[in-house]
Enzyme design. Structure first.
Site, PDB file in Angstrom:
ATOM      1  CD  GLN A 157      -3.353  -4.242   6.376  1.00 25.39           C
ATOM      2  OE1 GLN A 157      -3.508  -3.137   5.544  1.00 25.39           O
ATOM      3  NE2 GLN A 157      -4.023  -5.582   6.198  1.00 25.39           N
TER       4      GLN A 157
ATOM      5  CE  LYS B 115      -3.838  -2.345   2.268  1.00 23.31           C
ATOM      6  NZ  LYS B 115      -4.390  -2.525   3.396  1.00 23.31           N
TER       7      LYS B 115
ATOM      8  CG  ASP C 211      -9.685   0.112   4.887  1.00 25.09           C
ATOM      9  OD1 ASP C 211      -9.251  -0.256   3.485  1.00 25.09           O
ATOM     10  OD2 ASP C 211      -8.963  -0.326   5.868  1.00 25.09           O
TER      11      ASP C 211
END
Ligand code: NDP
Length: 287
Positions: A94, A50, A117
């Site tokens: 994460q 990422k 997200d």
């Protein structure tokens, strides 16, 4: 083959182009905070990828690595700071988090307009209600993938295997919004084979290799394999037997090189959009 590397590259190019133009016209370069708690090896790999995508997309990554014993309160305090930081337009924590931290408390503590997200209850609610908002990256990315290849899901029977909050459920909503007839299968579905056989578009997101027998795939179906599984040999495979399913499917995503890179590129798209930059979805050139 539905080529996730090609599509993710095209998404990242669109994001880079739009962010560079935005910065050239006096805007602030978007910033993404990438928070990793602990040392889970798979998470560390995803986070590294990422961070690399941020460079490709013209987004400034702020790397925050915390020890596994970070308390929930310390993580909440960090998110509060990031929520108020004008250099940060997107916050990614994460998952999975260490067991002593409650994931829902964390995802819902991120300011909804920095929730790149798309997991915050507010954004999921907006998706359910067909209102604009930040959308979960995997499901949104799969819609971009289908559109890229000119695959129209309107009127098609789409069968999703897996009903998690991060993949299966938002996928059902995305396809419903696109005009598909959606069936979602899960742990308690009694005759998975019967549903899979009916699928014109099949999305498999369980995390168990072979959960869907490739023989069940209807001739000419479109198969999207979201699963990522590492075999004892170290090989990365999806939930489907690619070789067998590819013999029946009209289109299929590989693993690796399918949905994974598109999910990450969509995270960059969400981050740019959180910064107020409009991104045009790429389409495959007809040449
Ligand atoms: P979860 O474990 O959260 O969800 C799995 C889902 O599969 C659950 O909804 C579960 O049902 C369902 N399931 C379990 N057993 C069966 C069964 N026998 N028949 C039908 N459904 C079943 O996983 P995620 O959704 O987070 O991830 C799924 C896979 O996708 C994993 O391999 C993950 O690594 C991968 N992944 C890949 C991404 C990418 O970018 N390519 C992004 C995110 C995930 P129930 O709800 O009833 O428990």
């Amino acid at each position: 083959m539905l080529d996730g590397i090609e599509v993710s590259g095209a998404i990242l190019d669109s994001v880079r182009d739009a962010t560079d133009k935005y910065v050239a016209s006096g805007g602030r370069r978007p910033g993404l905070a990438v928070v990793l708690v602990g040392t889970d090896p798979a998470s560390a790999i995803y986070v590294r990828a990422k961070r690399k995508d941020c460079m490709k997309a013209g987004i400034t990554a702020r790397d925050i690595d915390l020890p596994a014993d970070t308390s929930q309160q310390d993580l909440l305090d960090l998110i509060d700071q990031l929520n108020h930081d004008d250099d940060i337009q997107g916050i990614l924590v994460q998952l999975p988090l260490p067991p002593h931290i409650e994931e829902t408390a964390i995802t819902n503590s991120i300011k909804s307009d920095k929730d790149v997200d798309g997991f915050h209850a507010f954004n999921v609610g907006r998706l359910a209600l067909r209102q604009p908002g930040l959308r979960p990256c995997t499901a949104r990315g799969i819609v971009t993938l289908l559109n890229y290849y000119g695959i129209d899901s309107k009127g098609k029977h789409c069968v999703i295997v897996g009903a998690s909050n991060i993949v299966g459920r938002p996928m059902g909503l995305e396809l419903l919004h696109a005009g598909a007839t959606v069936t979602t299968c899960h742990r308690f579905t009694t005759d998975l084979e019967a549903f899979v056989r009916q699928a014109e578009i099949l999305v498999v997101a369980v995390g168990q290799p072979g959960i869907v027998n490739a023989e069940w795939v209807a001739d000419g179906a479109i198969v999207i394999d979201v699963g990522i599984n590492r075999l004892d040999s170290g090989k990365l495979v999806g939930d489907m037997d690619f070789e067998l399913a590819a013999r029946k499917a009209a289109w299929i995503t590989p693993v690796p090189g399918g949905v994974g890179p598109i999910t990450r590129a969509t995270l960059m798209q969400n981050t740019a959009e959180a910064a107020g930059i409009h991104i045009v979805d790429p389409k495959k050139s007809q040449d």
